[in-house]
Design a protein around this motif. Structure first.
Motif, short mmCIF file in Angstrom:
data_model
loop_
_atom_site.label_atom_id
_atom_site.label_comp_id
_atom_site.label_asym_id
_atom_site.label_seq_id
_atom_site.Cartn_x
_atom_site.Cartn_y
_atom_site.Cartn_z
N LEU A 37 38.98 72.22 29.51
CA LEU A 37 38.33 72.35 30.74
C LEU A 37 39.50 73.14 31.89
O LEU A 37 39.01 73.25 32.55
N SER A 40 37.14 76.60 31.76
CA SER A 40 36.03 76.11 32.05
C SER A 40 35.52 75.61 32.77
O SER A 40 35.21 73.75 32.82
N GLU A 41 35.09 75.52 34.17
CA GLU A 41 34.60 75.70 35.06
C GLU A 41 33.58 74.85 34.85
O GLU A 41 33.94 73.71 35.27
N SER A 42 32.44 74.65 34.33
CA SER A 42 31.39 74.03 34.32
C SER A 42 31.37 72.76 33.25
O SER A 42 31.35 71.95 33.34
N CYS A 43 32.42 72.92 32.21
CA CYS A 43 32.78 71.74 31.48
C CYS A 43 33.97 70.69 32.09
O CYS A 43 33.55 69.74 32.68
N ARG A 44 34.65 71.69 33.52
CA ARG A 44 35.80 70.83 33.95
C ARG A 44 34.09 70.18 35.05
O ARG A 44 34.76 68.92 35.37
N GLU A 45 33.36 70.54 35.52
CA GLU A 45 32.96 69.94 36.47
C GLU A 45 31.99 68.64 35.97
O GLU A 45 32.01 67.83 36.14
N ARG A 46 31.61 69.21 34.90
CA ARG A 46 30.38 67.73 34.29
C ARG A 46 31.43 66.80 33.68
O ARG A 46 31.44 65.86 33.76
N ALA A 48 33.97 65.66 35.52
CA ALA A 48 34.38 64.95 36.05
C ALA A 48 33.11 64.71 37.12
O ALA A 48 33.21 62.71 37.39
N ASP A 49 32.31 64.97 36.78
CA ASP A 49 31.05 63.79 36.71
C ASP A 49 31.01 63.01 36.21
O ASP A 49 30.74 61.00 36.42
N TRP A 50 30.82 63.03 34.66
CA TRP A 50 31.07 62.33 33.55
C TRP A 50 32.27 60.40 33.86
O TRP A 50 31.36 59.63 33.80
N GLU A 52 33.04 60.07 37.12
CA GLU A 52 32.77 59.13 38.28
C GLU A 52 31.81 58.34 37.64
O GLU A 52 31.88 57.02 38.06
#
Length: 64
Positions: A37, A40-46, A48-50, A52
């Motif tokens: 995480l 990988s920015e995209s996985c870190r964002e995904r 965080a979304d998960w 939330e």
């Protein structure tokens, strides 16, 4: 954007050795996921979304 996560119909889909967001093999299913995480920015964002989306389901039990 496409993700290379293992197909849900395979045993690898729930395998903790892979990132659940992109399918990358992790160096370790625990600390390796956190390291991934960080890298990988995209996985870190995904992730965080998960988090939330499940926060209401977990409630006060969430310690992460």
């Amino acid at each position: 954007m496409g993700h290379d996560h293992p197909d849900p119909s395979t045993d690898d889909w729930a395998n903790p050795d892979f990132c659940p967001f992109c399918g990358t093999r992790l160096t370790d299913p625990g600390a390796g996921f956190i390291d991934h995480l960080d890298e990988s920015e995209s996985c870190r964002e995904r992730f965080a979304d998960w988090r939330e989306h499940i926060a209401d389901d977990i409630g006060s039990e969430w310690s992460g």
